[in-house]
Design an enzyme around this catalytic site. Structure first.
Site, mmCIF file in Angstrom:
data_model
loop_
_atom_site.group_PDB
_atom_site.id
_atom_site.type_symbol
_atom_site.label_atom_id
_atom_site.label_comp_id
_atom_site.label_asym_id
_atom_site.label_seq_id
_atom_site.Cartn_x
_atom_site.Cartn_y
_atom_site.Cartn_z
ATOM 1 C CG ASP A 198 96.723 110.467 -32.507
ATOM 2 O OD1 ASP A 198 96.916 110.607 -31.305
ATOM 3 O OD2 ASP A 198 95.751 109.819 -32.977
ATOM 4 C CD GLU A 240 99.762 108.239 -29.286
ATOM 5 O OE1 GLU A 240 99.228 108.126 -28.180
ATOM 6 O OE2 GLU A 240 99.113 108.293 -30.344
HETATM 7 C C1 GLC Z 1 96.167 109.026 -29.257
HETATM 8 C C2 GLC Z 1 95.822 110.238 -28.431
HETATM 9 C C3 GLC Z 1 94.553 109.987 -27.681
HETATM 10 C C4 GLC Z 1 93.461 109.657 -28.667
HETATM 11 C C5 GLC Z 1 93.870 108.498 -29.574
HETATM 12 C C6 GLC Z 1 92.942 108.363 -30.735
HETATM 13 O O1 GLC Z 1 96.483 107.931 -28.462
HETATM 14 O O2 GLC Z 1 96.882 110.563 -27.577
HETATM 15 O O3 GLC Z 1 94.185 111.079 -26.890
HETATM 16 O O4 GLC Z 1 92.287 109.325 -27.980
HETATM 17 O O5 GLC Z 1 95.140 108.711 -30.131
HETATM 18 O O6 GLC Z 1 93.109 109.429 -31.624
#
Ligand code: GLC
Length: 535
Positions: A198, A240
């Site tokens: 993440d 991500e």
């Molecule tokens: C990422 C996740 C999201 C979350 C953010 C903070 O973007 O996909 O759902 O709110 O991280 O952890």
């Protein structure tokens, strides 16, 4: 070929998927009962969103312990069973790894904030003024006004890129770096096949930068990769990193950082091309997408558990997307659109299938979002991103077959409207109907996985096709496929390239096609063509 190069991923939201113990929340017991469904669908790898103890201010992305399970989901033993049962079916599972921040309820933060002399003070990022790192953007624009929040206890500001209840960890601290490696080891020892990592770009902060994609961040990610390669070969890291292609490329390193990266900028352009009936946005972003090192792969997607992000488009494109796909203010969130795929397509099955066809045939490993394969709707009256996280619709029985709890106990109401309600839209009904959306998508998945050219083939555009079409070759050493999409609401007749063998076969339908004649593509139709003689 690495396993993840020719795979289909499935994003599973544990709270929403299936409730095994009847308390109104999805849990591991429920997931165990539904693994056969995922296997039947053709899923190779499940990405499960956070399962850890959490006050759930950001749906589990605010972790209060890295070494446990949120009690609503079950126990560590049950999770181990999920992992074993996933493996027994020949699938894999990667949990979310939220490295950038913890919950403010995490013991590290509770201890760190006690005083400026706390032994864990440097686990987080502190400042006397909220003016440091002024070039870092705010991500949760609708709720946060600063990346700094004042801690009333120790009277200093702490750094947070997301909600203020999610303080960022300080990766300049060797102890934090080691602590996260320990977390990684713990879950890999338990048997998981890697992680969806993440919020990767934000691990480090440096004055005078936008605090994203810093060299130190890449260094640390490479360290994790080395550790995994040395001790857990075959496991993967999927990043991500919501960035432009040129900034995402370095996350692959020289094949020594992340195995996979989501291709964020491609996603909104699939929607844009369809709305404009013009392929240019897709062609342009893929032209800007550099070659990736061998052994690396893009993760592609249409929707996920967040808003459909419009961070990686120009301001004009964002306006266009909002006007087209989010006409009501309530449909918008931060820089995005909080709706599901089927409503975005006005429930037009032709368009939904066309979007999936692009997803399955353009380069990258497709990542499906739970519920979208049956065309689930959303609930824009729920706050934040919860409207796209409603209970999975399994059948037309009470609570859509999601839970045996009384309806008022469900963590969120099931979708129950005329068009998308569970009585019409559910897995059981669609499984029984050979022509359902679900069966069509399942068929595409199964066909896709048998085509080496779709996994690792090169992409070549057929440039003289009309702009309202998306026509391209995927070519690998032993296969050439010609893929055709009609992005427009009018029928188009396409002459096929002269290099196409005289007789072709549509690998989705089995139909034989004489390629000397122009091919008729009805509105929003698509074809996946191979040479009928196998070349
Ligand atoms: C990422 C996740 C999201 C979350 C953010 C903070 O973007 O996909 O759902 O709110 O991280 O952890």
């Amino acid at each position: 070929m690495a396993w993840y190069t020719n795979a289909v991923f499935y994003e599973l939201y544990p709270r929403a998927f299936a409730d095994g113990n009847g308390d109104g929340w999805g849990d591991f017991a429920g997931i165990l009962e539904r693994l056969d469904y995922l296997e039947w669908l053709g899923v190779d790898c499940i990405w499960i969103t956070p399962i850890y103890p959490s006050p759930l201010k950001d749906d589990g992305y605010d972790i209060s312990s890295y070494y446990g399970i949120h009690p609503n989901y079950g126990t560590i033993e049950e999770f181990r069973l999920v992992v074993d049962e996933v493996h027994r079916r020949g699938m894999r599972i990667i949990p979310d790894l939220v490295m950038n921040h913890t919950s403010d309820q995490h013991p590290w933060f509770r201890i760190a904030r006690q005083s400026r002399q706390s032994r864990l003070r440097d686990y987080y990022v502190w400042s006397d003024t909220p003016s440091r790192y002024a070039d870092a953007r705010i991500i949760f624009l609708d709720t946060e006004t600063s990346n700094w929040a004042l801690d009333p206890v120790s009277q200093q500001y702490y750094w947070h890129r997301f909600y203020s209840s999610q303080p960022d960890l300080n990766y300049d601290s060797p102890a934090v770096q080691q602590a996260m490696l320990d977390v990684i080891k713990y879950w890999l020892d338990l048997g998981v096949d890697g992680f969806r990592v993440d919020a990767v770009p934000y691990l480090f902060e440096r004055e005078g930068t936008n605090c994203e994609n810093l060299p130190e961040t890449h260094e640390y990610c490479k360290r994790i990769r080395r550790f995994m390669d040395d001790h857990y070969p075959g496991t993967i890291l999927l990043a991500e990193a919501n960035q432009w292609p040129r900034d995402t490329l370095p996350y692959f390193g020289n094949g020594d950082e992340f195995h996979m990266n989501f291709h964020f900028p491609l996603m909104p352009r699939l929607y844009m091309a369809l709305a404009r009936q013009d392929r240019t946005s897709i062609v342009d972003i893929l032209a800007e997408t550099p070659e990736i090192p061998p052994g690396c792969q893009w993760g592609t997607f249409l929707r996920n558990h967040d808003e459909l992000t419009l961070e990686m488009v120009t301001p004009e494109e964002r306006e266009f997307m909002w006007n087209t796909y989010a006409p009501e203010p309530r449909m918008r969130l931060n820089l995005g659109i909080r709706r599901r795929l089927a409503p975005l397509m006005n429930n037009d099955r032709r368009k939904i299938l066309l979007m999936y066809s692009m997803l399955f045939t353009l380069p990258g490993t497709p990542v499906l979002y739970y519920g979208d394969q049956i065309g689930m709707g959303d609930n824009i009256h729920l706050p934040d991103r919860n409207g796209v996280r409603t209970p999975m619709q399994w059948d037309s029985g009470p609570n859509a077959g999601f839970s045996s709890a009384p309806s008022y106990q469900l963590y969120a109401p099931v979708i129950d409207d005329e068009v998308y309600g569970y009585r019409r839209v559910n897995v059981a009904a669609q499984k029984a109907d050979p022509d359902s959306l679900l069966n069509r998508i399942r068929h595409m998945i199964h066909v896709r996985k048998q085509q080496p050219a779709l996994a690792e083939g090169k992409l070549h555009w057929v440039e003289d096709a009309p702009l309202s079409t998306l026509v391209f070759w995927r070519t690998s050493p032993d296969q050439n496929l010609l893929i055709l999409h009609n992005l427009a609401d009018v029928t188009v007749r396409l002459s096929l390239p002269p290099t196409m063998p005289a007789l072709a076969i549509d690998i989705l339908t089995g139909e034989q096609i004489t390629t000397s004649e122009p091919l008729t593509l009805p509105p929003y139709a698509f074809r996946w063509l191979a040479s009928a003689t196998g070349a």
